[in-house]
Design a protein around this motif. Structure first.
Motif, short mmCIF file in Angstrom:
data_model
loop_
_atom_site.label_atom_id
_atom_site.label_comp_id
_atom_site.label_asym_id
_atom_site.label_seq_id
_atom_site.Cartn_x
_atom_site.Cartn_y
_atom_site.Cartn_z
N MET A 1 0.84 -1.18 0.00
CA MET A 1 0.00 0.00 0.00
C MET A 1 0.89 1.25 0.00
SD MET A 1 -3.44 0.49 0.94
CE MET A 1 -4.36 1.96 0.95
N PRO A 2 0.75 2.10 -0.99
CA PRO A 2 1.57 3.31 -1.05
C PRO A 2 1.31 4.22 0.15
CG PRO A 2 0.44 2.95 -3.14
CD PRO A 2 -0.12 1.97 -2.15
N SER A 3 2.35 4.91 0.59
CA SER A 3 2.22 5.84 1.70
C SER A 3 1.48 7.10 1.24
CB SER A 3 3.60 6.22 2.23
OG SER A 3 4.28 7.04 1.29
N ALA A 4 0.98 7.84 2.22
CA ALA A 4 0.30 9.10 1.91
C ALA A 4 1.27 10.08 1.24
CB ALA A 4 -0.28 9.70 3.18
N THR A 36 4.82 0.65 -6.99
CA THR A 36 3.43 0.21 -6.89
C THR A 36 3.22 -1.25 -7.29
OG1 THR A 36 2.94 1.08 -9.09
CG2 THR A 36 2.48 2.52 -7.20
N VAL A 37 4.06 -1.77 -8.20
CA VAL A 37 3.88 -3.13 -8.71
C VAL A 37 4.99 -4.06 -8.24
CG1 VAL A 37 3.65 -4.54 -10.80
CG2 VAL A 37 2.65 -2.25 -10.74
N GLY A 38 6.21 -3.54 -8.20
CA GLY A 38 7.37 -4.37 -7.90
C GLY A 38 8.11 -4.68 -9.19
N ASP A 39 8.88 -5.76 -9.18
CA ASP A 39 9.69 -6.11 -10.35
C ASP A 39 8.85 -6.31 -11.60
OD1 ASP A 39 12.03 -5.98 -8.92
OD2 ASP A 39 12.25 -8.15 -8.70
N GLU A 68 9.63 -0.19 -1.25
CA GLU A 68 9.79 0.92 -0.31
C GLU A 68 10.92 1.85 -0.77
OE1 GLU A 68 9.78 -2.35 0.57
OE2 GLU A 68 7.76 -2.42 1.39
N GLU A 69 12.03 1.29 -1.23
CA GLU A 69 13.15 2.10 -1.70
C GLU A 69 12.74 2.90 -2.95
OE1 GLU A 69 17.87 1.59 -2.92
OE2 GLU A 69 16.70 -0.18 -2.40
N ALA A 70 12.03 2.25 -3.86
CA ALA A 70 11.56 2.93 -5.08
C ALA A 70 10.61 4.07 -4.71
CB ALA A 70 10.89 1.94 -6.02
N GLU A 71 9.76 3.82 -3.72
CA GLU A 71 8.82 4.85 -3.27
C GLU A 71 9.57 6.07 -2.74
OE1 GLU A 71 5.72 5.08 0.34
OE2 GLU A 71 5.23 3.51 -1.11
N GLN A 72 10.59 5.86 -1.92
CA GLN A 72 11.36 6.96 -1.36
C GLN A 72 12.12 7.72 -2.45
OE1 GLN A 72 11.07 8.20 1.76
NE2 GLN A 72 9.44 6.67 1.83
N GLU A 73 12.68 7.00 -3.42
CA GLU A 73 13.38 7.64 -4.53
C GLU A 73 12.42 8.45 -5.40
OE1 GLU A 73 16.06 5.14 -6.77
OE2 GLU A 73 16.80 4.20 -4.93
N TYR A 74 11.20 7.93 -5.58
CA TYR A 74 10.18 8.64 -6.35
C TYR A 74 9.84 9.96 -5.66
CZ TYR A 74 5.75 9.58 -8.74
OH TYR A 74 4.74 10.16 -9.47
N ILE A 75 9.61 9.90 -4.35
CA ILE A 75 9.26 11.10 -3.58
C ILE A 75 10.39 12.13 -3.68
CG2 ILE A 75 8.88 11.98 -1.22
CD1 ILE A 75 7.46 9.19 -0.70
N ALA A 76 11.64 11.68 -3.55
CA ALA A 76 12.79 12.59 -3.65
C ALA A 76 12.89 13.20 -5.05
CB ALA A 76 14.07 11.84 -3.31
N LEU A 77 12.65 12.41 -6.08
CA LEU A 77 12.70 12.92 -7.46
C LEU A 77 11.60 13.96 -7.69
CD1 LEU A 77 13.83 12.97 -10.31
CD2 LEU A 77 12.44 10.95 -10.83
#
Length: 86
Positions: A1-4, A36-39, A68-77
């Motif tokens: 589940m994606p974070s807010a 959101t999907v993974g590999d 989780e790592e991809a989510e954090q990198e997305y937010i930073a980008l």
């Protein structure tokens, strides 16, 4: 589940006053899909479907990165792009 925070970043990128470059858009796409999907376990699009192939490659190169790592990198980008284009 994606974070807010991730959901808010995904919404805010749609509201940038200027469209990011193609490379930035591909990076956003790849990170979003990985978060959101993974590999990527889909077949690579055909040779003449350039846009789909570029998007597939952007996602596939992130194989093995945690969601989780991809989510954090997305937010930073998104934050970087927001600073750049606002």
């Amino acid at each position: 589940m994606p974070s807010a925070e991730f959901t808010a970043a995904a919404d805010s990128v749609q509201k940038l006053p200027k469209t990011p470059s193609d490379d930035e858009l591909l990076e956003l796409y790849g990170l979003y899909k990985q978060a959101t999907v993974g590999d990527n376990n889909t077949d690579r699009p055909g040779a003449f479907n350039f846009k789909a192939k570029y998007k597939w490659d952007a996602w596939d190169k992130l194989k093995g990165k945690s969601q989780e790592e991809a989510e954090q990198e997305y937010i930073a980008l998104v934050q970087t792009l927001s600073d750049k284009y606002n």
